[in-house]
Design a protein around this motif. Structure first.
Motif, mmCIF file in Angstrom:
data_model
loop_
_atom_site.group_PDB
_atom_site.id
_atom_site.type_symbol
_atom_site.label_atom_id
_atom_site.label_comp_id
_atom_site.label_asym_id
_atom_site.label_seq_id
_atom_site.Cartn_x
_atom_site.Cartn_y
_atom_site.Cartn_z
ATOM 1 N N ILE A 285 0.862 -1.180 0.000
ATOM 2 C CA ILE A 285 0.000 0.000 0.000
ATOM 3 C C ILE A 285 0.898 1.228 0.000
ATOM 4 O O ILE A 285 2.118 1.112 0.100
ATOM 5 N N GLY A 286 0.295 2.414 -0.118
ATOM 6 C CA GLY A 286 1.108 3.622 -0.083
ATOM 7 C C GLY A 286 0.266 4.867 -0.217
ATOM 8 O O GLY A 286 -0.944 4.813 -0.459
ATOM 9 N N ILE A 287 0.924 6.006 -0.063
ATOM 10 C CA ILE A 287 0.240 7.297 -0.140
ATOM 11 C C ILE A 287 0.108 7.768 -1.588
ATOM 12 O O ILE A 287 -0.387 8.861 -1.849
ATOM 13 N N TRP A 288 0.506 6.911 -2.522
ATOM 14 C CA TRP A 288 0.566 7.220 -3.955
ATOM 15 C C TRP A 288 -0.770 7.719 -4.509
ATOM 16 O O TRP A 288 -0.833 8.714 -5.222
ATOM 17 N N TRP A 289 -1.869 7.041 -4.190
ATOM 18 C CA TRP A 289 -3.170 7.408 -4.758
ATOM 19 C C TRP A 289 -3.634 8.764 -4.234
ATOM 20 O O TRP A 289 -4.182 9.579 -4.976
ATOM 21 N N GLY A 290 -3.385 9.019 -2.962
ATOM 22 C CA GLY A 290 -3.739 10.315 -2.406
ATOM 23 C C GLY A 290 -2.997 11.451 -3.090
ATOM 24 O O GLY A 290 -3.537 12.548 -3.275
ATOM 25 N N ILE A 291 -1.761 11.193 -3.503
ATOM 26 C CA ILE A 291 -0.996 12.211 -4.220
ATOM 27 C C ILE A 291 -1.597 12.450 -5.599
ATOM 28 O O ILE A 291 -1.768 13.592 -6.040
ATOM 29 N N GLY A 294 -4.633 14.464 -5.635
ATOM 30 C CA GLY A 294 -4.452 15.859 -5.261
ATOM 31 C C GLY A 294 -4.749 16.128 -3.807
ATOM 32 O O GLY A 294 -4.800 17.282 -3.386
ATOM 33 N N VAL A 295 -4.948 15.073 -3.017
ATOM 34 C CA VAL A 295 -5.154 15.237 -1.578
ATOM 35 C C VAL A 295 -3.827 15.595 -0.913
ATOM 36 O O VAL A 295 -3.765 16.431 -0.012
ATOM 37 N N HIS A 296 -2.763 14.917 -1.354
ATOM 38 C CA HIS A 296 -1.425 15.149 -0.811
ATOM 39 C C HIS A 296 -0.495 15.597 -1.940
ATOM 40 O O HIS A 296 -0.868 15.580 -3.113
ATOM 41 N N MET A 492 3.011 -6.222 -14.730
ATOM 42 C CA MET A 492 2.797 -4.779 -14.801
ATOM 43 C C MET A 492 2.300 -4.234 -13.470
ATOM 44 O O MET A 492 1.394 -4.791 -12.859
ATOM 45 N N ASP A 493 2.886 -3.141 -13.033
ATOM 46 C CA ASP A 493 2.430 -2.450 -11.828
ATOM 47 C C ASP A 493 1.328 -1.470 -12.233
ATOM 48 O O ASP A 493 1.541 -0.258 -12.311
ATOM 49 N N TYR A 494 0.139 -2.019 -12.485
ATOM 50 C CA TYR A 494 -0.983 -1.189 -12.926
ATOM 51 C C TYR A 494 -1.593 -0.386 -11.780
ATOM 52 O O TYR A 494 -2.166 0.661 -11.990
ATOM 53 N N THR A 495 -1.483 -0.872 -10.557
ATOM 54 C CA THR A 495 -2.046 -0.264 -9.352
ATOM 55 C C THR A 495 -3.576 -0.370 -9.302
ATOM 56 O O THR A 495 -4.290 0.635 -9.378
ATOM 57 N N ASP A 547 -5.698 2.128 -3.253
ATOM 58 C CA ASP A 547 -6.527 3.177 -2.657
ATOM 59 C C ASP A 547 -5.927 3.674 -1.344
ATOM 60 O O ASP A 547 -5.059 3.026 -0.742
ATOM 61 N N MET A 548 -6.409 4.826 -0.887
ATOM 62 C CA MET A 548 -6.022 5.328 0.427
ATOM 63 C C MET A 548 -6.588 4.404 1.502
ATOM 64 O O MET A 548 -7.687 3.856 1.357
#
Length: 670
Positions: A285-291, A294-296, A492-495, A547-548
């Motif tokens: 997991i990670g903060i990637w999606w929040g970035i 546009g949240v972070h 693939m790292d599709y996320t 997801d966050m």
């Protein structure tokens, strides 16, 4: 049938009149046949048949060299055929055991106008054919520069094709579906379907110290290799002994067989690592999606994502929910100027790297480091050993790299050129020295090198899930095209795994990368159940639940992600059709995980569980679209169904448009 007969007769007559057969090789099951020929004037070509039906008509082979006569007219010195059959094991992947069986034609050639020598090595497998060129040690040829590789693919039909346009630096485009004659220049894998359903996918394997190959349209259904150039216009700088990558054509009678192909892995060299015990697939997991929402932000400021406090929260969540890793992007300074020492080695003021690393270690959670190069290769290469050394001391053994530079690297060279190919390999080899696994974004394309360097875990190399956060997004048809195109090359790292698919749970303000207010209307273009299915269908050994964590907290559907394994003993492609649907079953120990997904069309799916062990009772837990699920108006509706199954059970699923189902099947306790 009349058209096919006419093509075959014309081809055979032309071959009889102008071609001299050099050699022929057939697949072990005797279905595929490849023929190498020389014209009376010495022009070299190959062709491929499926039984008696042409797939690739005689296609020219040769090279144009800088300041030397071209290599286009040859005489044969020798030709021989050999067979090979062996099974080998992978340290991780879709399946543990892979059968490597082929027949090989090896042709030794000499240039008609000089003493220069070249070899052609062609292999026929049950799932395709492959060939490469070799330049042996010799007095007549030492250093040379390839200006053009004249490898043609003269397809027998103007088939339906799925492709993205070539631009030498990015694969992040939406796929188009057209006839072959309508394309201009495309990336590989390039997949086509003939009228009888036969599928071909053209790509390359073992891309090493060479320029990446794209395909350029010539005329009709004829394609030719177009190598990504250096800034000076040359393609490949070489010194004997030297060999090209394999030119590959995966061939299958149906879509599920195409997806199951191991051709690319088999064409790569065995692992160079004697110890792979440290290489461990994982969910993260990670903060990637929040970035991306546009949240972070990546860079420091009031909305900075990678803070020590937030890192602790994500580590705690991972520990509680059977997630093995956490990615923190933007933990470092220097985001305003990529390539500086701060961009790689100095934590931001609100992120205590040592404290976070120690806490993660105590909790048994892996930290995934992040290196964004911004395309400044010289700067990254000057710092990367220090980075990997520091990570190794902190117990960080996984790194996500980034190369955001749409117009090429800062030195003017392309991502996909020989310079880029060699840089990416340098990083893989250095990472192996420090026992670090890699997840490369904006990468060189996958060509099966994970067999040789198993720490090269996954990569982007296509338009990933982040596009749903700030653009028109990726349609369900797009993600149903990936398994038959991009994913044929490798993981693939599709996320996947977004639960708030229409962003309705978020009530705060969103911003774009420039800090401006983000406009509304963006969303993920699937149902929630399809997001779960994507976790299985879109394979990656480093699989992100993207997801966050606020959207996962207390959500019953997250139990599927908690249970999911991403390192498999076996994989079965149950059913598939290009760009329409796919159902995949993957086994980890005694548990099976099944993902079933469809495109924009709702569909009924039925399949028998005959891959289960006989005389054993299992419990199936099915996460699927509900009756009222609608990807646009009610995308998060789903239902969980539990039932007893065995190897004679037939499952029936109803998939909503852009929907799916995710299933866990596990044996009952005795």
């Amino acid at each position: 049938m009349r058209v096919f007969a006419l093509i075959l007769i014309v081809w055979l007559c032309q071959a009889c009149a102008t071609e001299l057969s050099v050699g022929k090789v057939s697949s072990p099951n005797n279905q595929l046949h490849a023929l190498v020929q020389l014209t009376k004037s010495g022009e070299l070509s190959y062709s491929v048949n499926n039984k008696t039906k042409p797939l690739i008509l005689p296609s020219h082979l040769g090279f144009t060299l800088q300041k030397q006569a071209p290599l286009e007219q040859f005489e044969m010195l020798s030709a021989n055929v050999k067979s090979y059959k062996k099974q080998w094991q992978v340290p991780w992947g879709e399946r543990k055991n892979i059968r490597n069986e082929y027949n090989e034609l090896f042709v030794s050639l000499k240039d008609l106008r000089s003493e220069r020598k070249m070899n052609l090595r062609l292999r026929a497998y049950d799932d395709g054919v492959a060939f490469r060129f070799e330049f042996p040690q010799q007095k007549a040829l030492n250093e040379f520069v390839i200006m053009d590789e004249k490898t043609d693919f003269n397809l027998a039909e103007n088939a339906t094709s799925w492709w993205i346009e070539a631009d030498y630096d990015s694969y992040e485009k939406l796929y188009k579906q057209t006839q072959v004659a309508e394309i201009k220049q495309v990336q590989t894998p390039f997949t086509v379907r003939n009228q009888d359903g036969t599928l071909l996918s053209i790509h390359e394997a073992a891309l090493t110290d060479y320029a990446s190959m794209t395909l350029k349209h010539k005329t009709g259904s004829q394609l030719t290799a177009e190598l990504v150039p250096w800034q000076d216009g040359s393609k490949v700088k070489a010194k004997v002994p030297f060999r090209t990558p394999w030119r590959t054509v995966q061939i299958a009678n149906d879509a599920k067989s195409l997806v199951a192909s191991d051709l690319l892995l088999n064409l790569n060299e065995p692992s160079k690592l004697t110890d792979t015990s440290w290489i461990k697939p994982m969910k993260y997991i990670g903060i990637w999606w929040g970035i991306h929402l546009g949240v972070h932000t990546w860079k420091e400021g009031e909305r900075h994502g990678a803070t020590t406090e937030r890192a602790m929260q994500y580590i705690d969540f991972a520990k509680q929910h059977n997630v093995q890793g956490v990615l923190f992007e933007g933990w470092n300074k220097g985001w305003e100027q990529w390539g500086t020492r701060e961009a790689y080695l100095v934590p931001s003021d609100d992120f205590d790297l040592e404290k976070v690393a120690n806490y993660a270690k105590q909790q048994g959670v892996a930290i995934i480091g992040h290196n964004e190069t911004g395309g400044n290769i010289a700067a990254y290469e000057s710092h990367v050993e220090d980075i990997f050394s520091i990570y190794s001391k902190l117990g960080i053994n996984t790194v996500k790299t980034g190369y955001v530079a749409e117009q090429g690297f800062s030195n003017g060279e392309h991502h996909q050129g020989q310079f880029g190919v060699n840089h990416y390999r340098k990083i893989v080899e250095l990472a192996a020295k420090y026992k670090i696994m890699l997840n490369a974004h904006e990468p060189i394309k996958d060509t099966g090198i994970r067999r040789t360097w198993p720490n090269m875990m996954t990569r982007e190399g296509a338009r990933g899930g982040e596009y749903n956060a700030w653009s028109e997004g990726n349609s369900a048809d797009y993600t149903m095209t990936l398994p038959f195109t991009r994913l044929l090359a490798g993981p693939m790292d599709y996320t996947p795994g977004i639960f708030d698919v229409d962003f309705s749970r978020f009530d705060g303000q969103r911003y774009d990368w420039q800090g401006q207010e983000q406009k509304a209307g963006y969303r993920v273009h699937t149902t929630l159940a399809r997001q779960l299915a994507n976790m299985v269908v879109l394979y990656s050994p480093l699989q992100m639940a993207a997801d966050m964590i606020e959207n996962y907290q207390g959500h019953p559907a997250f139990k599927f992600i908690e249970a999911l394994d991403v390192d498999y003993d076996d994989t079965k492609i149950i059913d598939a059709e290009v760009a329409e649907h796919i159902t995949v079953a993957r086994r980890a120990n005694q548990r099976w995980f099944i993902g079933s997904a469809t495109n924009k069309d709702a569909r009924e799916v039925s399949f028998k569980l005959d891959f289960l062990t006989a005389n054993t009772q299992y419990q199936a837990t099915i996460y699927q679209d509900a009756k009222d699920t609608d990807w646009q108006d009610n995308p998060e509706a789903y239902q969980v169904v539990t039932q007893m199954v065995d190897h004679e059970t037939t499952l029936h699923l109803t998939l909503a448009a852009a929907g799916g189902a995710a299933i866990i099947i596990e044996p009952l306790n005795d």
